[in-house]
Write an enzyme that holds these catalytic residues in place. Structure first.
Site, PDB file in Angstrom:
ATOM      1  N   ASP A 192       0.101   0.997   8.046  1.00 17.92           N
ATOM      2  CA  ASP A 192       0.501  -0.403   8.225  1.00 17.92           C
ATOM      3  C   ASP A 192      -0.124  -1.068   9.462  1.00 17.92           C
ATOM      4  O   ASP A 192      -0.212  -2.298   9.531  1.00 17.92           O
ATOM      5  CB  ASP A 192       2.025  -0.503   8.378  1.00 17.92           C
TER       6      ASP A 192
ATOM      7  N   HIS B  26       2.411   7.462   5.628  1.00 17.33           N
ATOM      8  CA  HIS B  26       3.622   6.665   5.862  1.00 17.33           C
ATOM      9  C   HIS B  26       4.499   6.779   4.618  1.00 17.33           C
ATOM     10  O   HIS B  26       4.022   6.535   3.509  1.00 17.33           O
ATOM     11  CB  HIS B  26       3.205   5.221   6.138  1.00 17.33           C
TER      12      HIS B  26
ATOM     13  N   HIS C 137      10.938  -7.647   3.109  1.00 14.78           N
ATOM     14  CA  HIS C 137      11.956  -7.410   4.144  1.00 14.78           C
ATOM     15  C   HIS C 137      12.384  -8.694   4.850  1.00 14.78           C
ATOM     16  O   HIS C 137      12.499  -8.725   6.079  1.00 14.78           O
ATOM     17  CB  HIS C 137      11.449  -6.429   5.203  1.00 14.78           C
TER      18      HIS C 137
ATOM     19  N   GLU D  85       7.110   5.001   3.623  1.00 12.01           N
ATOM     20  CA  GLU D  85       7.772   3.831   3.021  1.00 12.01           C
ATOM     21  C   GLU D  85       7.269   3.658   1.583  1.00 12.01           C
ATOM     22  O   GLU D  85       6.102   3.918   1.274  1.00 12.01           O
ATOM     23  CB  GLU D  85       7.505   2.565   3.859  1.00 12.01           C
TER      24      GLU D  85
ATOM     25  N   HIS E  41       5.157   1.753  11.835  1.00 14.50           N
ATOM     26  CA  HIS E  41       6.406   1.143  12.288  1.00 14.50           C
ATOM     27  C   HIS E  41       7.647   1.941  11.854  1.00 14.50           C
ATOM     28  O   HIS E  41       8.772   1.438  11.968  1.00 14.50           O
ATOM     29  CB  HIS E  41       6.497  -0.318  11.775  1.00 14.50           C
TER      30      HIS E  41
ATOM     31  N   TYR F   8       2.018 -10.955  10.108  1.00 10.12           N
ATOM     32  CA  TYR F   8       2.397  -9.550   9.914  1.00 10.12           C
ATOM     33  C   TYR F   8       2.920  -8.959  11.228  1.00 10.12           C
ATOM     34  O   TYR F   8       3.970  -8.316  11.275  1.00 10.12           O
ATOM     35  CB  TYR F   8       1.174  -8.765   9.420  1.00 10.12           C
TER      36      TYR F   8
ATOM     37  N   HIS G  79      -2.590  -2.430   3.990  1.00  9.69           N
ATOM     38  CA  HIS G  79      -2.407  -3.748   3.348  1.00  9.69           C
ATOM     39  C   HIS G  79      -3.535  -4.668   3.792  1.00  9.69           C
ATOM     40  O   HIS G  79      -3.857  -4.725   4.983  1.00  9.69           O
ATOM     41  CB  HIS G  79      -1.107  -4.426   3.793  1.00  9.69           C
TER      42      HIS G  79
ATOM     43  N   ASP H  52       6.339   1.402  -0.406  1.00  2.10           N
ATOM     44  CA  ASP H  52       5.167   0.645  -0.867  1.00  2.10           C
ATOM     45  C   ASP H  52       3.908   1.515  -0.815  1.00  2.10           C
ATOM     46  O   ASP H  52       2.882   1.164  -1.391  1.00  2.10           O
ATOM     47  CB  ASP H  52       4.977  -0.675  -0.088  1.00  2.10           C
TER      48      ASP H  52
HETATM   49 FE1  FEO Z   1       5.859   0.259   6.256  1.00  2.00          FE
HETATM   50 FE2  FEO Z   1       3.532  -1.025   4.155  1.00  2.00          FE
HETATM   51  O1  FEO Z   1       5.044  -0.062   4.608  1.00  2.00           O
END
Ligand code: FEO
Length: 401
Positions: A167, A82, A28, A84, A148, A195, A228, A86
């Site tokens: 996240d 989440h 991003h 998203e 987020h 991050y 992550h 990923d």
């Molecule tokens: Fe908000 Fe690791 O994706």
């Protein structure tokens, strides 16, 4: 079972079954120089449960790690903390392969997943504070809206003291090590700061609220299993403390001077400002955009009290690299800053005023007049730059007393 990809045991009942992305270098708009991991977790309860999945092209790696412990077909529940991609990219294929009894997400997560994919299975929406039974253990859920994404939530396994935090408390760090105590502290802090600065900074208020809510609870005293980077098993209080500091965005005596230059004039002004900041009793960090990425600018701003921006006037405008960095920073909504603008010009000289407008829009308190220098800064212009640096330092000292 065969295959090179093995699960990592986290507790008696929890295994890490994610994927390591050694090649990711951008996320991003910010740089991820150490790659990342997409963490997924298997809970070996009566009802075997998978928490989150991985980016779509890492599906086989995840399934292979799961297969090193159980037959993936034995998974009963999937939790999506989440939506998203990923963490959900391979969810449709995993649902097809595993055919779980139920897939759980927050109400917003259920909508977001339905809007991303054709899942062929209804998602069960869970409420903030709701629990589900896995037979011999229970999972409880806590909404963490806007941390987020609107759908984000935490899942807690009280029996093993594991908080699955998606996240939040994460970092982009590819490594063969899975736990905080296996990685150097300075790497943990650097990557956690990067991050936070590049993803969570605009959400500092919800972060502070979340910390207030969970700070005293047992859920953050055990293992914090992120989506992550490493799992916090030795000292989750370390990352909680850092989040608390970063979310507060208290002014410090550090000024960041970010600039680009065409013929070294704006660079000379930046250096004179840096000397002035130091002479005034504050710390200066110069970030020439020829050498620094916007990622570094955002990260340096995490503990800064001042933002000074320099740009030559180029085609009646801010120089493109400076506009890029400033647009990026504006979106990250840093707070409690003082600042100033400066730059060289040839004939029209609009950039400094334009920079000041952007800084005002970011609620940066402008200290002194912006400094402009025609073509090449002479001694007087450099003295003005030095004085501007001193002014900024004095204002920072006032704010930090
Ligand atoms: Fe908000 Fe690791 O994706």
């Amino acid at each position: 079972m065969g295959g090179p990809f093995k699960a990592t045991r986290v507790t008696d009942h929890v295994y890490w079954v994610g994927a390591i992305d050694w090649s990711l270098r951008e996320f991003h708009g910010h740089l991820t120089s150490r790659g990342t991991t997409y963490n997924a977790y298997l809970i070996l309860a009566d009802k075997i449960t998978l928490v989150d999945t991985v980016k779509s092209h890492f599906k086989e790696e995840m399934l292979s790690r799961i297969s090193s412990v159980i037959d993936p077909g034995d998974i009963t529940y999937i939790i999506s903390n989440h939506s998203e991609m990923d963490h959900s990219g391979c969810l449709p294929e995993v649902i097809q392969a595993v055919k779980p009894e139920k897939v759980f997400a927050s109400a917003m997560g259920a909508s977001a997943l339905a809007e991303h994919f054709r899942l062929g299975q209804e998602i069960v929406a869970v409420k903030d504070g709701e629990s589900i039974s896995l037979g011999n253990m229970n999972l409880s859920f806590m909404e963490t809206r806007m941390l987020h994404w609107p759908d984000s939530m935490f899942t807690h396994l009280a029996e093993d003291g594991v908080l699955f935090s998606q996240d939040v408390f994460s970092m982009h760090l590819a490594s063969t090590e899975r736990f905080d105590d296996e990685i150097d502290d300075h790497i943990l802090e650097d990557e956690a700061a990067k991050y936070f600065a590049n993803i969570l900074l605009p959400l500092s208020t919800p972060v502070a609220r979340l910390l207030e809510k969970v700070g005293g609870l047992d859920i953050v005293k055990g293992i914090v299993a992120t989506d992550h980077g490493p799992i916090w098993r030795k000292d989750a209080s370390k990352i909680l403390g850092l989040y608390s500091k970063w979310a507060a965005q208290k002014p410090t005596k550090k000024a960041v001077v970010v600039y680009d230059t065409m013929y070294e004039s704006t660079a000379a002004m930046a250096r004179a400002i840096g000397e002035g900041i130091r002479a005034g009793g504050a710390d200066a960090k110069l970030l020439p955009l020829r050498a620094c990425h916007r990622t570094d600018v955002a990260t340096e701003m995490l503990d800064a009290g001042a933002l000074l921006v320099g740009s030559p006037t180029f085609n009646n405008n801010i120089f493109p690299t400076v506009a890029d960095a400033l647009t990026y920073l504006k979106g990250l909504k840093p707070r409690n800053l003082v600042g100033a603008a400066f730059g060289s010009y040839g004939w029209s000289g609009e950039a400094v005023g334009q920079l000041e407008d952007v800084l005002r829009g970011m609620k940066v308190e402008l200290v002194g007049e912006g400094v402009k220098a025609k073509y090449v800064p002479d001694d007087e212009a450099l003295a003005q730059c030095h004085s501007l640096g001193v002014l900024v330092a004095e204002r920072l000292k006032e704010l930090c007393e």
